[in-house]
Design a protein around this motif. Sequence first.
Motif, PDB file in Angstrom:
ATOM      1  N   GLU A  28     -14.720   8.491  10.237  1.00  0.00           N
ATOM      2  CA  GLU A  28     -15.640   7.527  10.840  1.00  0.00           C
ATOM      3  C   GLU A  28     -15.663   7.647  12.359  1.00  0.00           C
ATOM      4  OE1 GLU A  28     -15.845   2.713  11.398  1.00  0.00           O
ATOM      5  OE2 GLU A  28     -15.207   3.469   9.436  1.00  0.00           O
ATOM      6  N   GLU A  64      -2.311   6.110  -0.347  1.00  0.00           N
ATOM      7  CA  GLU A  64      -3.421   5.226   0.020  1.00  0.00           C
ATOM      8  C   GLU A  64      -3.548   5.122   1.536  1.00  0.00           C
ATOM      9  OE1 GLU A  64      -3.721   1.372  -2.033  1.00  0.00           O
ATOM     10  OE2 GLU A  64      -2.193   2.178  -3.388  1.00  0.00           O
ATOM     11  N   GLU A  65      -2.412   5.004   2.214  1.00  0.00           N
ATOM     12  CA  GLU A  65      -2.415   4.902   3.670  1.00  0.00           C
ATOM     13  C   GLU A  65      -2.962   6.184   4.291  1.00  0.00           C
ATOM     14  OE1 GLU A  65       0.872   4.602   7.175  1.00  0.00           O
ATOM     15  OE2 GLU A  65       1.142   3.257   5.466  1.00  0.00           O
ATOM     16  N   THR A 120      -5.041   8.279   2.924  1.00  0.00           N
ATOM     17  CA  THR A 120      -6.475   8.318   2.638  1.00  0.00           C
ATOM     18  C   THR A 120      -7.245   7.424   3.604  1.00  0.00           C
ATOM     19  OG1 THR A 120      -6.027   8.744   0.304  1.00  0.00           O
ATOM     20  CG2 THR A 120      -8.219   7.926   0.852  1.00  0.00           C
ATOM     21  N   LEU A 121      -6.708   6.243   3.883  1.00  0.00           N
ATOM     22  CA  LEU A 121      -7.358   5.335   4.840  1.00  0.00           C
ATOM     23  C   LEU A 121      -7.391   5.932   6.242  1.00  0.00           C
ATOM     24  CD1 LEU A 121      -6.020   1.836   3.729  1.00  0.00           C
ATOM     25  CD2 LEU A 121      -8.351   2.703   3.548  1.00  0.00           C
ATOM     26  N   GLU A 148     -10.071   8.548   6.308  1.00  0.00           N
ATOM     27  CA  GLU A 148     -11.384   7.904   6.351  1.00  0.00           C
ATOM     28  C   GLU A 148     -11.676   7.355   7.750  1.00  0.00           C
ATOM     29  OE1 GLU A 148     -11.285   4.992   3.218  1.00  0.00           O
ATOM     30  OE2 GLU A 148     -11.451   6.516   1.647  1.00  0.00           O
ATOM     31  N   ASN A 149     -10.649   6.804   8.395  1.00  0.00           N
ATOM     32  CA  ASN A 149     -10.822   6.302   9.766  1.00  0.00           C
ATOM     33  C   ASN A 149     -11.177   7.442  10.717  1.00  0.00           C
ATOM     34  OD1 ASN A 149     -10.385   3.494   9.518  1.00  0.00           O
ATOM     35  ND2 ASN A 149      -8.179   3.804   9.452  1.00  0.00           N
ATOM     36  N   MET A 206       0.844  -1.166   0.000  1.00  0.00           N
ATOM     37  CA  MET A 206       0.000   0.000   0.000  1.00  0.00           C
ATOM     38  C   MET A 206       0.895   1.237   0.000  1.00  0.00           C
ATOM     39  SD  MET A 206      -3.074   1.089   2.636  1.00  0.00           S
ATOM     40  CE  MET A 206      -2.820  -0.358   3.562  1.00  0.00           C
ATOM     41  N   LEU A 260      -4.324   3.008  15.490  1.00  0.00           N
ATOM     42  CA  LEU A 260      -3.914   2.671  14.125  1.00  0.00           C
ATOM     43  C   LEU A 260      -2.465   2.187  14.027  1.00  0.00           C
ATOM     44  CD1 LEU A 260      -5.573   5.595  12.125  1.00  0.00           C
ATOM     45  CD2 LEU A 260      -6.503   3.334  12.651  1.00  0.00           C
TER      46      LEU A 260
END
Length: 169
Positions: free
Chosen positions: A16, A5-6, A8-9, A12-13, A1, A34
């Motif tokens: 949330e 991408e990391e 972005t994740l 997103e976390n 990854m 994380l």
Amino acid sequence: MGLKEEDTLIQENIQEYVHDDNKIVTCKWLSLTLSIPVNSAKLALFQFVSSTRQSGNNDDINVTYFVSGFETKECGTKILKCIVVPESHLDSLKKTMDPVTSCHVYSVQKAKLTDYTPLYQADYDICKENAETLNKFSSISCPWAAMRENEPIGKQSVKNSSAHKVILF
């Protein structure tokens, strides 16, 4: 990854945790949850706040900042202060310090905090769960630090860096 991408994740976390789970997300909590370095968690929270502000959703989140800096007292003595402050008081606090030595996002949450007890509570459980490895993702380390045994402090002994035995009272 990849790094993008990391990132972005992670964003997103955070989205949330804050909006869906209604959590108070501190840099320490995010780092431990994380498994990322604390400095990465600080940066991720800053990016989250910046992107939320740019999208025009200023009322969706409340932010607290950690600020440290020197304040000069009336007698001329400089005192280092470290303070967690709501965003609404950030600018006025920074004006009282010369220089400001650190300023970063400490927490992001939906609710407006009336006191700082919820910040402590947000970190309490995860710190308790990770007591043995709490500094794993810290940028500060001390190779001489060791877990204390479960005996009274007055009866413990510790070796200091110059190899002398020190008795703690």
